[in-house]
Write a protein that holds these residues in place. Sequence first.
Motif, PDB file in Angstrom:
ATOM      1  N   HIS A   1     -34.208 106.714 -22.244  1.00  0.00           N
ATOM      2  CA  HIS A   1     -32.771 106.437 -22.268  1.00  0.00           C
ATOM      3  C   HIS A   1     -32.159 106.598 -20.875  1.00  0.00           C
ATOM      4  CE1 HIS A   1     -28.703 106.315 -24.015  1.00  0.00           C
ATOM      5  NE2 HIS A   1     -28.409 107.276 -23.163  1.00  0.00           N
ATOM      6  N   ASP A   2     -32.503 107.692 -20.212  1.00  0.00           N
ATOM      7  CA  ASP A   2     -31.944 107.947 -18.883  1.00  0.00           C
ATOM      8  C   ASP A   2     -32.410 106.902 -17.876  1.00  0.00           C
ATOM      9  OD1 ASP A   2     -30.676 110.109 -19.954  1.00  0.00           O
ATOM     10  OD2 ASP A   2     -32.044 111.615 -19.117  1.00  0.00           O
ATOM     11  N   ALA A   3     -33.645 106.443 -18.016  1.00  0.00           N
ATOM     12  CA  ALA A   3     -34.147 105.398 -17.123  1.00  0.00           C
ATOM     13  C   ALA A   3     -33.361 104.107 -17.326  1.00  0.00           C
ATOM     14  CB  ALA A   3     -35.633 105.158 -17.376  1.00  0.00           C
TER      15      ALA A   3
ATOM     16  N   ALA B   1     -23.432 107.557 -22.607  1.00  0.00           N
ATOM     17  CA  ALA B   1     -23.535 108.946 -22.164  1.00  0.00           C
ATOM     18  C   ALA B   1     -24.999 109.364 -22.120  1.00  0.00           C
ATOM     19  CB  ALA B   1     -22.765 109.848 -23.126  1.00  0.00           C
ATOM     20  N   PRO B   2     -25.321 110.368 -21.317  1.00  0.00           N
ATOM     21  CA  PRO B   2     -26.702 110.863 -21.278  1.00  0.00           C
ATOM     22  C   PRO B   2     -27.167 111.290 -22.674  1.00  0.00           C
ATOM     23  CG  PRO B   2     -25.418 111.770 -19.474  1.00  0.00           C
ATOM     24  CD  PRO B   2     -24.443 111.069 -20.370  1.00  0.00           C
ATOM     25  N   MET B   3     -28.427 111.092 -22.931  1.00  0.00           N
ATOM     26  CA  MET B   3     -28.996 111.419 -24.239  1.00  0.00           C
ATOM     27  C   MET B   3     -29.158 112.930 -24.394  1.00  0.00           C
ATOM     28  SD  MET B   3     -30.165 110.264 -27.116  1.00  0.00           S
ATOM     29  CE  MET B   3     -30.562 108.525 -26.887  1.00  0.00           C
ATOM     30  N   THR B   4     -28.765 113.438 -25.550  1.00  0.00           N
ATOM     31  CA  THR B   4     -28.976 114.849 -25.868  1.00  0.00           C
ATOM     32  C   THR B   4     -30.211 114.977 -26.759  1.00  0.00           C
ATOM     33  OG1 THR B   4     -27.644 114.766 -27.885  1.00  0.00           O
ATOM     34  CG2 THR B   4     -26.489 115.251 -25.813  1.00  0.00           C
ATOM     35  N   THR B   5     -30.697 116.193 -26.883  1.00  0.00           N
ATOM     36  CA  THR B   5     -31.856 116.432 -27.746  1.00  0.00           C
ATOM     37  C   THR B   5     -31.551 116.046 -29.188  1.00  0.00           C
ATOM     38  OG1 THR B   5     -32.641 118.240 -26.340  1.00  0.00           O
ATOM     39  CG2 THR B   5     -33.427 118.199 -28.617  1.00  0.00           C
ATOM     40  N   GLU B   6     -30.359 116.405 -29.663  1.00  0.00           N
ATOM     41  CA  GLU B   6     -29.989 116.108 -31.046  1.00  0.00           C
ATOM     42  C   GLU B   6     -29.916 114.601 -31.290  1.00  0.00           C
ATOM     43  OE1 GLU B   6     -28.425 118.199 -29.037  1.00  0.00           O
ATOM     44  OE2 GLU B   6     -29.045 120.107 -29.962  1.00  0.00           O
TER      45      GLU B   6
END
Length: 300
Positions: free
Chosen positions: A210-212, A229-234
Amino acid sequence: MKVTDTDWVAPVISFLSANMPRTTVGWDHDFMTAYQIGCEALVALGEATETIEGAIRRKVPERPQKLPRWDDICIAILSLANQQNKLSYCVMEGSKAPQDRHVRAIDAPPPSPPNILPAHGLGPARAGEEVLSVLTALGLIGADGHWTEQAELVLWRDQPLEWSMDVTSDHRFLRAVQNAFGGIPTDLRKKIDRLVSITKEDVEADIRRHDAGIEAERAKYGPGVQIAAPMTTERAEESLRFRRRDQLDWIFFRRWRLREGWLTTGQAAHALEIFHDPLATQMRRAVLSRLHPKLPYFAE
Protein backbone atom coordinates in the motif's frame (compact mmCIF):
# COMPACT_ATOMS: atom_id res chain seq x y z
CA MET A 1 -35.26 -34.76 -21.05
CA LYS A 2 -32.06 -36.12 -19.53
CA VAL A 3 -29.25 -33.74 -18.73
CA THR A 4 -26.91 -35.96 -20.76
CA ASP A 5 -28.73 -35.12 -24.00
CA THR A 6 -26.83 -32.84 -26.38
CA ASP A 7 -29.75 -31.44 -28.39
CA TRP A 8 -29.22 -28.19 -26.52
CA VAL A 9 -25.83 -27.42 -28.06
CA ALA A 10 -26.98 -25.72 -31.28
CA PRO A 11 -29.75 -23.63 -29.65
CA VAL A 12 -27.35 -22.54 -26.90
CA ILE A 13 -24.66 -21.45 -29.37
CA SER A 14 -27.25 -19.59 -31.43
CA PHE A 15 -28.64 -17.74 -28.39
CA LEU A 16 -25.23 -16.83 -26.99
CA SER A 17 -23.93 -15.67 -30.36
CA ALA A 18 -26.93 -13.44 -31.02
CA ASN A 19 -27.27 -11.83 -27.59
CA MET A 20 -23.81 -10.60 -26.63
CA PRO A 21 -22.12 -7.38 -27.72
CA ARG A 22 -20.51 -8.07 -31.07
CA THR A 23 -17.27 -6.96 -32.63
CA THR A 24 -16.11 -7.39 -36.20
CA VAL A 25 -14.40 -10.65 -35.22
CA GLY A 26 -16.46 -11.95 -32.32
CA TRP A 27 -17.85 -10.70 -29.03
CA ASP A 28 -16.90 -8.14 -26.37
CA HIS A 29 -17.81 -8.96 -22.77
CA ASP A 30 -17.62 -5.31 -21.58
CA PHE A 31 -16.45 -6.76 -18.24
CA MET A 32 -20.07 -7.58 -17.37
CA THR A 33 -20.73 -10.89 -15.65
CA ALA A 34 -23.35 -12.29 -18.02
CA TYR A 35 -21.25 -11.45 -21.08
CA GLN A 36 -18.05 -12.77 -19.52
CA ILE A 37 -19.70 -16.10 -18.74
CA GLY A 38 -21.31 -16.14 -22.19
CA CYS A 39 -17.94 -15.68 -23.88
CA GLU A 40 -16.47 -18.41 -21.70
CA ALA A 41 -19.31 -20.72 -22.74
CA LEU A 42 -18.69 -20.10 -26.45
CA VAL A 43 -15.01 -20.87 -25.94
CA ALA A 44 -15.82 -24.06 -24.03
CA LEU A 45 -18.19 -25.12 -26.82
CA GLY A 46 -15.44 -24.71 -29.41
CA GLU A 47 -17.06 -21.74 -31.16
CA ALA A 48 -14.52 -19.11 -30.15
CA THR A 49 -11.05 -18.36 -28.86
CA GLU A 50 -10.69 -16.43 -25.62
CA THR A 51 -9.25 -12.92 -25.56
CA ILE A 52 -8.76 -10.41 -22.75
CA GLU A 53 -11.81 -8.44 -23.87
CA GLY A 54 -14.07 -11.30 -24.93
CA ALA A 55 -13.87 -13.95 -27.61
CA ILE A 56 -12.96 -14.25 -31.30
CA ARG A 57 -15.15 -16.42 -33.50
CA ARG A 58 -13.38 -19.50 -34.85
CA LYS A 59 -13.42 -19.75 -38.63
CA VAL A 60 -13.97 -23.48 -38.22
CA PRO A 61 -15.72 -24.38 -34.94
CA GLU A 62 -14.09 -27.27 -33.11
CA ARG A 63 -16.51 -29.12 -30.87
CA PRO A 64 -14.76 -30.52 -27.76
CA GLN A 65 -14.75 -34.25 -27.11
CA LYS A 66 -16.36 -33.54 -23.74
CA LEU A 67 -18.90 -30.74 -23.54
CA PRO A 68 -18.91 -28.20 -20.71
CA ARG A 69 -21.19 -28.94 -17.78
CA TRP A 70 -24.87 -28.74 -18.63
CA ASP A 71 -25.77 -26.95 -15.39
CA ASP A 72 -23.09 -24.30 -15.96
CA ILE A 73 -24.37 -23.74 -19.50
CA CYS A 74 -27.87 -23.30 -18.05
CA ILE A 75 -26.58 -20.55 -15.76
CA ALA A 76 -24.85 -18.86 -18.70
CA ILE A 77 -28.14 -18.78 -20.62
CA LEU A 78 -30.26 -17.64 -17.67
CA SER A 79 -27.79 -14.86 -16.82
CA LEU A 80 -27.58 -13.59 -20.37
CA ALA A 81 -31.34 -13.72 -20.92
CA ASN A 82 -31.91 -11.76 -17.72
CA GLN A 83 -29.16 -9.27 -18.60
CA GLN A 84 -30.85 -8.62 -21.94
CA ASN A 85 -34.27 -8.19 -20.28
CA LYS A 86 -35.51 -11.19 -22.23
CA LEU A 87 -36.22 -13.14 -19.05
CA SER A 88 -37.77 -11.67 -15.92
CA TYR A 89 -38.78 -13.40 -12.74
CA CYS A 90 -42.17 -12.70 -11.19
CA VAL A 91 -43.19 -12.78 -7.55
CA MET A 92 -44.95 -15.78 -6.13
CA GLU A 93 -48.69 -15.39 -5.73
CA GLY A 94 -49.39 -13.67 -2.44
CA SER A 95 -45.79 -12.54 -1.99
CA LYS A 96 -44.62 -8.95 -1.63
CA ALA A 97 -42.71 -7.73 -4.65
CA PRO A 98 -39.12 -6.55 -4.11
CA GLN A 99 -38.10 -3.14 -5.36
CA ASP A 100 -38.46 -3.18 -9.14
CA ARG A 101 -35.04 -3.39 -10.78
CA HIS A 102 -36.33 -2.48 -14.24
CA VAL A 103 -37.16 1.08 -15.26
CA ARG A 104 -40.44 1.51 -17.12
CA ALA A 105 -41.89 4.55 -18.80
CA ILE A 106 -44.77 6.17 -16.91
CA ASP A 107 -47.22 5.44 -19.72
CA ALA A 108 -45.87 1.95 -20.46
CA PRO A 109 -48.49 -0.82 -20.58
CA PRO A 110 -48.48 -3.35 -17.74
CA PRO A 111 -46.24 -6.38 -18.30
CA SER A 112 -47.75 -9.49 -19.80
CA PRO A 113 -48.64 -12.36 -17.46
CA PRO A 114 -45.99 -15.01 -16.73
CA ASN A 115 -45.58 -17.66 -19.40
CA ILE A 116 -43.24 -19.88 -17.38
CA LEU A 117 -45.32 -21.40 -14.63
CA PRO A 118 -44.25 -22.19 -11.06
CA ALA A 119 -43.28 -25.71 -10.04
CA HIS A 120 -40.84 -27.53 -7.75
CA GLY A 121 -40.43 -24.55 -5.45
CA LEU A 122 -39.66 -22.18 -8.32
CA GLY A 123 -41.73 -19.11 -9.03
CA PRO A 124 -43.23 -17.81 -12.27
CA ALA A 125 -41.27 -16.00 -14.95
CA ARG A 126 -41.80 -14.16 -18.19
CA ALA A 127 -39.76 -14.79 -21.33
CA GLY A 128 -39.84 -14.23 -25.07
CA GLU A 129 -40.09 -17.03 -27.61
CA GLU A 130 -36.33 -17.07 -28.21
CA VAL A 131 -35.64 -17.67 -24.53
CA LEU A 132 -38.46 -20.18 -24.14
CA SER A 133 -37.01 -22.16 -27.02
CA VAL A 134 -33.50 -22.44 -25.59
CA LEU A 135 -34.72 -23.13 -22.04
CA THR A 136 -36.93 -25.89 -23.40
CA ALA A 137 -33.99 -27.35 -25.33
CA LEU A 138 -32.00 -27.35 -22.09
CA GLY A 139 -34.79 -29.20 -20.32
CA LEU A 140 -35.57 -26.39 -17.88
CA ILE A 141 -39.15 -25.93 -19.10
CA GLY A 142 -41.53 -28.79 -19.78
CA ALA A 143 -44.14 -29.18 -22.49
CA ASP A 144 -46.77 -27.95 -20.02
CA GLY A 145 -44.98 -24.62 -19.58
CA HIS A 146 -43.85 -25.30 -16.01
CA TRP A 147 -40.32 -25.37 -14.68
CA THR A 148 -39.05 -28.94 -14.70
CA GLU A 149 -37.77 -30.84 -11.69
CA GLN A 150 -34.17 -30.57 -12.89
CA ALA A 151 -34.53 -26.79 -13.18
CA GLU A 152 -34.90 -26.46 -9.42
CA LEU A 153 -31.28 -27.04 -8.43
CA VAL A 154 -30.05 -25.02 -11.40
CA LEU A 155 -32.00 -22.01 -10.17
CA TRP A 156 -30.62 -22.47 -6.68
CA ARG A 157 -27.52 -20.96 -8.28
CA ASP A 158 -29.47 -17.88 -9.36
CA GLN A 159 -31.94 -17.36 -6.50
CA PRO A 160 -34.05 -14.54 -7.98
CA LEU A 161 -34.96 -11.91 -5.41
CA GLU A 162 -38.56 -12.12 -6.56
CA TRP A 163 -38.88 -15.66 -5.25
CA SER A 164 -37.43 -15.10 -1.75
CA MET A 165 -35.71 -18.47 -1.86
CA ASP A 166 -34.26 -20.01 1.30
CA VAL A 167 -32.14 -22.90 0.10
CA THR A 168 -29.82 -23.04 3.12
CA SER A 169 -32.52 -24.63 5.28
CA ASP A 170 -33.34 -27.29 2.69
CA HIS A 171 -32.33 -30.82 3.72
CA ARG A 172 -30.46 -31.28 0.43
CA PHE A 173 -28.29 -28.25 1.12
CA LEU A 174 -27.65 -29.34 4.70
CA ARG A 175 -26.65 -32.81 3.51
CA ALA A 176 -24.34 -31.25 0.93
CA VAL A 177 -22.72 -29.16 3.68
CA GLN A 178 -21.89 -32.29 5.64
CA ASN A 179 -20.48 -33.97 2.55
CA ALA A 180 -18.42 -30.93 1.59
CA PHE A 181 -17.11 -30.46 5.12
CA GLY A 182 -16.21 -34.10 5.54
CA GLY A 183 -14.67 -34.67 2.13
CA ILE A 184 -12.44 -31.71 1.31
CA PRO A 185 -9.67 -32.85 -1.06
CA THR A 186 -6.19 -32.58 0.42
CA ASP A 187 -5.00 -29.98 -2.08
CA LEU A 188 -7.98 -27.73 -1.40
CA ARG A 189 -7.72 -28.15 2.36
CA LYS A 190 -4.15 -26.87 2.19
CA LYS A 191 -5.23 -23.85 0.15
CA ILE A 192 -8.11 -23.08 2.51
CA ASP A 193 -5.96 -23.38 5.63
CA ARG A 194 -3.35 -21.07 4.11
CA LEU A 195 -5.94 -18.49 3.11
CA VAL A 196 -7.48 -18.27 6.59
CA SER A 197 -4.05 -17.89 8.18
CA ILE A 198 -3.20 -14.19 8.12
CA THR A 199 0.27 -13.86 9.56
CA LYS A 200 2.21 -10.86 10.81
CA GLU A 201 4.33 -11.16 7.66
CA ASP A 202 1.19 -11.02 5.49
CA VAL A 203 0.05 -7.83 7.21
CA GLU A 204 3.45 -6.17 6.95
CA ALA A 205 3.70 -7.09 3.27
CA ASP A 206 0.25 -5.59 2.62
CA ILE A 207 1.25 -2.36 4.36
CA ARG A 208 4.43 -2.17 2.28
CA ARG A 209 2.45 -2.76 -0.91
CA HIS A 210 0.00 0.00 0.00
CA ASP A 211 2.74 2.45 0.96
CA ALA A 212 4.64 1.69 -2.24
CA GLY A 213 1.51 2.55 -4.20
CA ILE A 214 1.27 5.90 -2.40
CA GLU A 215 4.89 6.70 -3.20
CA ALA A 216 4.33 5.78 -6.84
CA GLU A 217 1.37 8.18 -7.01
CA ARG A 218 3.43 10.98 -5.45
CA ALA A 219 6.25 10.38 -7.89
CA LYS A 220 3.80 10.54 -10.79
CA TYR A 221 1.60 13.47 -9.73
CA GLY A 222 3.75 15.39 -7.25
CA PRO A 223 4.04 15.48 -3.45
CA GLY A 224 0.91 17.63 -3.03
CA VAL A 225 -1.49 15.15 -4.62
CA GLN A 226 -4.36 13.98 -2.42
CA ILE A 227 -4.05 10.24 -1.95
CA ALA A 228 -5.11 7.55 0.47
CA ALA A 229 -4.01 7.67 4.08
CA PRO A 230 -1.16 5.40 5.19
CA MET A 231 -2.26 1.84 5.87
CA THR A 232 -2.71 0.80 9.49
CA THR A 233 -2.36 -2.71 10.86
CA GLU A 234 -6.10 -2.92 11.52
CA ARG A 235 -7.03 -1.78 8.02
CA ALA A 236 -4.50 -4.14 6.47
CA GLU A 237 -5.95 -7.08 8.38
CA GLU A 238 -9.50 -6.20 7.30
CA SER A 239 -8.38 -5.76 3.70
CA LEU A 240 -6.66 -9.14 3.75
CA ARG A 241 -9.75 -10.82 5.21
CA PHE A 242 -11.90 -9.35 2.47
CA ARG A 243 -9.55 -10.49 -0.29
CA ARG A 244 -9.08 -13.91 1.26
CA ARG A 245 -12.87 -14.41 1.42
CA ASP A 246 -12.97 -13.68 -2.28
CA GLN A 247 -10.22 -16.24 -2.91
CA LEU A 248 -12.11 -18.79 -0.81
CA ASP A 249 -15.22 -18.16 -2.91
CA TRP A 250 -13.20 -18.89 -6.03
CA ILE A 251 -12.27 -22.32 -4.66
CA PHE A 252 -15.97 -23.15 -4.44
CA PHE A 253 -16.80 -21.50 -7.79
CA ARG A 254 -14.21 -23.70 -9.51
CA ARG A 255 -14.22 -26.94 -7.57
CA TRP A 256 -17.63 -27.47 -5.98
CA ARG A 257 -21.07 -28.31 -7.37
CA LEU A 258 -24.16 -29.40 -5.47
CA ARG A 259 -24.70 -32.62 -7.43
CA GLU A 260 -21.17 -34.05 -7.19
CA GLY A 261 -19.76 -32.09 -4.28
CA TRP A 262 -16.03 -31.51 -4.73
CA LEU A 263 -14.92 -31.82 -8.33
CA THR A 264 -11.73 -33.55 -9.35
CA THR A 265 -9.30 -31.46 -11.37
CA GLY A 266 -10.46 -33.38 -14.43
CA GLN A 267 -14.11 -32.58 -13.74
CA ALA A 268 -13.27 -28.95 -12.99
CA ALA A 269 -11.65 -28.64 -16.42
CA HIS A 270 -15.11 -28.96 -17.98
CA ALA A 271 -16.78 -26.49 -15.61
CA LEU A 272 -17.38 -22.83 -16.36
CA GLU A 273 -16.14 -20.29 -13.84
CA ILE A 274 -19.52 -19.02 -12.67
CA PHE A 275 -18.11 -16.37 -10.38
CA HIS A 276 -21.38 -14.89 -9.15
CA ASP A 277 -22.87 -18.08 -7.74
CA PRO A 278 -24.85 -17.46 -4.55
CA LEU A 279 -25.15 -21.18 -3.84
CA ALA A 280 -21.37 -21.65 -3.90
CA THR A 281 -20.94 -18.65 -1.61
CA GLN A 282 -23.53 -20.04 0.80
CA MET A 283 -21.68 -23.35 0.82
CA ARG A 284 -18.37 -21.58 1.47
CA ARG A 285 -19.91 -19.83 4.48
CA ALA A 286 -21.38 -23.05 5.85
CA VAL A 287 -18.20 -25.08 5.39
CA LEU A 288 -15.87 -22.40 6.76
CA SER A 289 -18.06 -21.89 9.83
CA ARG A 290 -17.53 -25.56 10.65
CA LEU A 291 -13.94 -25.83 9.50
CA HIS A 292 -12.68 -22.72 11.32
CA PRO A 293 -15.31 -21.74 13.92
CA LYS A 294 -12.87 -19.40 15.68
CA LEU A 295 -12.47 -17.34 12.49
CA PRO A 296 -16.08 -16.22 11.89
CA TYR A 297 -15.17 -13.46 9.41
CA PHE A 298 -14.32 -16.12 6.81
CA ALA A 299 -17.90 -17.40 7.05
CA GLU A 300 -19.42 -13.98 6.36
